[in-house]
Design an enzyme around this catalytic site. Structure first.
Site, PDB file in Angstrom:
ATOM      1  N   GLU A 261     -28.998   8.892 -77.407  1.00  0.00           N
ATOM      2  CA  GLU A 261     -28.389   9.839 -76.833  1.00  0.00           C
ATOM      3  C   GLU A 261     -26.799  10.135 -77.218  1.00  0.00           C
ATOM      4  O   GLU A 261     -26.296   9.289 -77.957  1.00  0.00           O
ATOM      5  CB  GLU A 261     -28.094   9.595 -75.295  1.00  0.00           C
ATOM      6  CG  GLU A 261     -29.424   9.698 -74.640  1.00  0.00           C
ATOM      7  CD  GLU A 261     -29.532   9.335 -73.114  1.00  0.00           C
ATOM      8  OE1 GLU A 261     -28.105   9.130 -72.476  1.00  0.00           O
ATOM      9  OE2 GLU A 261     -30.377   9.024 -72.392  1.00  0.00           O
ATOM     10  N   HIS A 284     -29.225  13.974 -69.703  1.00  0.00           N
ATOM     11  CA  HIS A 284     -28.911  12.691 -68.863  1.00  0.00           C
ATOM     12  C   HIS A 284     -28.228  12.804 -67.540  1.00  0.00           C
ATOM     13  O   HIS A 284     -26.915  12.136 -67.349  1.00  0.00           O
ATOM     14  CB  HIS A 284     -28.295  11.470 -69.592  1.00  0.00           C
ATOM     15  CG  HIS A 284     -28.748  10.138 -69.071  1.00  0.00           C
ATOM     16  ND1 HIS A 284     -28.870   9.011 -69.718  1.00  0.00           N
ATOM     17  CD2 HIS A 284     -28.618   9.771 -67.960  1.00  0.00           C
ATOM     18  CE1 HIS A 284     -29.045   7.806 -68.974  1.00  0.00           C
ATOM     19  NE2 HIS A 284     -28.806   8.299 -67.864  1.00  0.00           N
TER      20      HIS A 284
HETATM   21  P1  NAI Z   1     -34.957   0.151 -58.846  1.00  0.00           P
HETATM   22  O1  NAI Z   1     -34.813  -1.002 -59.571  1.00  0.00           O
HETATM   23  O2  NAI Z   1     -34.739   0.531 -57.281  1.00  0.00           O
HETATM   24  O3  NAI Z   1     -36.669   0.430 -59.213  1.00  0.00           O
HETATM   25  C1  NAI Z   1     -37.507   0.167 -60.282  1.00  0.00           C
HETATM   26  C2  NAI Z   1     -38.840  -0.081 -59.985  1.00  0.00           C
HETATM   27  O4  NAI Z   1     -39.574  -0.283 -61.023  1.00  0.00           O
HETATM   28  C3  NAI Z   1     -38.953  -1.507 -59.062  1.00  0.00           C
HETATM   29  O5  NAI Z   1     -39.581  -1.097 -57.814  1.00  0.00           O
HETATM   30  C4  NAI Z   1     -39.893  -2.377 -60.069  1.00  0.00           C
HETATM   31  O6  NAI Z   1     -40.431  -3.326 -59.380  1.00  0.00           O
HETATM   32  C5  NAI Z   1     -40.540  -1.528 -60.899  1.00  0.00           C
HETATM   33  N1  NAI Z   1     -40.874  -1.967 -62.257  1.00  0.00           N
HETATM   34  C6  NAI Z   1     -40.336  -2.649 -62.896  1.00  0.00           C
HETATM   35  N2  NAI Z   1     -40.879  -3.133 -64.294  1.00  0.00           N
HETATM   36  C7  NAI Z   1     -41.820  -2.305 -64.198  1.00  0.00           C
HETATM   37  C8  NAI Z   1     -43.267  -2.126 -64.881  1.00  0.00           C
HETATM   38  N3  NAI Z   1     -43.333  -2.679 -66.012  1.00  0.00           N
HETATM   39  N4  NAI Z   1     -44.137  -1.473 -64.484  1.00  0.00           N
HETATM   40  C9  NAI Z   1     -44.103  -0.625 -63.017  1.00  0.00           C
HETATM   41  N5  NAI Z   1     -42.887  -0.928 -62.351  1.00  0.00           N
HETATM   42  C10 NAI Z   1     -42.150  -1.637 -62.681  1.00  0.00           C
HETATM   43  O7  NAI Z   1     -34.397   1.487 -59.772  1.00  0.00           O
HETATM   44  P2  NAI Z   1     -34.041   2.794 -59.428  1.00  0.00           P
HETATM   45  O8  NAI Z   1     -32.836   2.794 -58.767  1.00  0.00           O
HETATM   46  O9  NAI Z   1     -35.156   3.461 -58.784  1.00  0.00           O
HETATM   47  O10 NAI Z   1     -33.890   3.456 -60.872  1.00  0.00           O
HETATM   48  C11 NAI Z   1     -34.997   3.550 -61.743  1.00  0.00           C
HETATM   49  C12 NAI Z   1     -34.681   4.057 -63.097  1.00  0.00           C
HETATM   50  O11 NAI Z   1     -33.985   5.474 -63.037  1.00  0.00           O
HETATM   51  C13 NAI Z   1     -33.949   3.144 -64.045  1.00  0.00           C
HETATM   52  O12 NAI Z   1     -34.374   2.968 -65.294  1.00  0.00           O
HETATM   53  C14 NAI Z   1     -32.429   3.594 -64.039  1.00  0.00           C
HETATM   54  O13 NAI Z   1     -31.947   3.162 -64.860  1.00  0.00           O
HETATM   55  C15 NAI Z   1     -32.798   4.962 -64.039  1.00  0.00           C
HETATM   56  N6  NAI Z   1     -31.922   6.066 -63.529  1.00  0.00           N
HETATM   57  C16 NAI Z   1     -31.697   7.349 -64.059  1.00  0.00           C
HETATM   58  C17 NAI Z   1     -30.482   8.004 -64.050  1.00  0.00           C
HETATM   59  C18 NAI Z   1     -30.399   9.482 -64.697  1.00  0.00           C
HETATM   60  O14 NAI Z   1     -29.133   9.915 -64.721  1.00  0.00           O
HETATM   61  N7  NAI Z   1     -31.583   9.834 -65.416  1.00  0.00           N
HETATM   62  C19 NAI Z   1     -29.544   7.720 -62.773  1.00  0.00           C
HETATM   63  C20 NAI Z   1     -30.294   6.483 -62.053  1.00  0.00           C
HETATM   64  C21 NAI Z   1     -30.991   5.974 -62.583  1.00  0.00           C
END
Ligand code: NAI
Length: 401
Positions: A261, A284
């Site tokens: 990015e 993003h």
């Molecule tokens: P979170 O930690 O609440 O949820 C992540 C989930 O993924 C958890 O339930 C975890 O058990 C699961 N997980 C982990 N490894 C896995 C795998 N190999 N297979 C299946 N499930 C798996 O995180 P949140 O807050 O929901 O964020 C999710 C993603 O979104 C992160 O990568 C974060 O960096 C990204 N994000 C992107 C944003 C954007 O601007 N596009 C803004 C905020 C977050």
């Protein structure tokens, strides 16, 4: 007690300043991201520092002021802070990882319709004088199946919103999660890929999720199904996605995050996905809304309040977690020390020398430091804290109230 001074750089939302001032703290704002030399000078005058993603906080800056008590990253990531140095110097670092959950979930919901109706392509065409009025390949999202990979904060929020719009929801997570509403749990990723009309990714960036979705996963997806990635760029093999779209195996994709990015809005963006049909690209911005900035401002300001006034470290990314209620009539001393045998005995030796009556004592440790919260009855909390602070293995000691 000395007035606590807080420096907020990088145009942090004004709600943070308002909240911290209401709490009686003195707040100074800077709009830019100071470099190491400037920051090292600046922090000498403050007890807490608030940054966003562009200010790097090095060991040198952290160590330049023994009275620097806390760092707040008014954003999601904390890579810009030397967290190990902050821990060793007794400085908890707070962030706001979930303040933008709803913003990401709303973008994903919008993208379901965008992909199902090819809105990106039709919009671009209309702007350049074209007219593509046709129902071919355009579908409602009602009754379709949405597969959510990663059912955490964002994934579960998407689940609730999607069901409200009439989608069936299936999800896959490595951790056992309670399905919300009528969502169905898939025991394998393959089951999700084979049954979903839309696949949306909400996993963190880990070695296990790197290249998680590539050629073989695209083959397992229903022909013409759509992919949404607003998680991390490393999760999808972009070359394979581009091939799957050209081969019409994947019917379109909405992508917000990329392996490479641009560092700033002035830099150029390049991707193999550019120019492909029904591919909706965003820079993003999944979590970038005014509401999220507001929520981040409030969340980190509240973490500062709880740490500076109560000694609570819950939510700190680099510190033992302690969260104790305020004890009326007592004084609270907090002490960070090197986690070595005998330290607690030394501290308690000082307490008994003072004849102080301890009302409560709570110690939490990690492998480098111990964080001790002590509620004492006697009014000599300040001199007691002064003497504890003199112990050779004490790192930081302070009376919080
Ligand atoms: P979170 O930690 O609440 O949820 C992540 C989930 O993924 C958890 O339930 C975890 O058990 C699961 N997980 C982990 N490894 C896995 C795998 N190999 N297979 C299946 N499930 C798996 O995180 P949140 O807050 O929901 O964020 C999710 C993603 O979104 C992160 O990568 C974060 O960096 C990204 N994000 C992107 C944003 C954007 O601007 N596009 C803004 C905020 C977050």
């Amino acid at each position: 007690m000395e007035k606590i001074k807080i420096l907020l750089v990088e145009n942090i939302h004004l709600v943070a300043k308002e909240k911290l001032e209401q709490e009686g703290f003195e707040v100074v704002l800077k709009s830019h991201a100071p470099d190491e030399a400037e920051l090292t000078e600046l922090v000498k005058n403050f007890h807490a520092l608030g940054i966003r993603s562009k200010t790097n906080v090095s060991k040198k800056s952290l160590a330049s002021n023994p009275q620097l008590y806390a760092v707040g990253a008014f954003c999601i990531g904390t890579n810009q802070v030397d967290l190990v140095a902050a821990n060793q110097l007794g400085i908890p670092t707070f962030n706001a990882p979930y303040s933008n959950t709803r913003s990401v979930a709303e973008l994903v919901i919008a993208e379901l319709v965008i992909l199902a109706r090819q809105l990106g392509d039709r919009n671009m065409l209309a702007h350049s004088g074209g007219w593509m009025k046709s129902a071919d390949g355009s579908r409602e999202i009602r009754g379709k199946t949405l597969g959510i990979v990663g059912y955490g904060h964002i994934g579960s929020q998407v689940s609730v919103l999607a069901e409200a719009m009439g989608l069936k929801v299936v999800f896959y997570d490595v951790v056992k999660k309670l399905p919300l509403g009528n969502a169905h749990v898939c025991t394998h990723l393959k089951e999700l890929l084979e049954t979903s009309d839309f696949v949306t990714l909400h996993v963190p960036e880990t070695p296990q999720t790197k290249d998680m979705i590539g050629a073989s996963e695209f083959r397992q997806m229903k022909k013409g199904a759509f992919l949404i990635n607003a998680s991390r760029g490393s999760v999808v093999v972009i070359e394979d996605l581009a091939k799957a779209i050209k081969a019409k195996q994947v019917g379109g994709a909405a992508v917000d995050v990329f392996p490479d990015e641009p560092a700033s809005n002035k830099d150029k963006f390049g991707s193999l996905l550019q120019g492909l049909p029904n591919v909706f690209l965003t820079p993003h911005i999944g979590g970038s809304t005014e509401e999220a900035q507001y929520a981040i401002g409030l969340e980190v300001a509240e973490s500062f309040r709880r740490f500076l006034k109560v000694g609570s470290t819950s939510g700190a990314v680099n510190f033992p977690q302690v969260d104790l209620p305020v004890i009326a009539g007592a004084h609270r001393i907090i002490n960070v020390h090197r986690n070595e045998p005998g330290v607690l005995g030394e501290i308690n030796g000082v307490v008994s020398k003072f004849g102080a009556n301890i009302q409560g004592q709570f110690l939490s440790t990690d492998n480098r430091i111990g964080y001790l919260v002590m509620d004492v009855e006697k009014a000599e909390a300040k001199s007691l804290a002064g003497e504890i602070g003199q112990l050779s293995r004490s790192i930081k000691t302070r009376v919080v109230y």
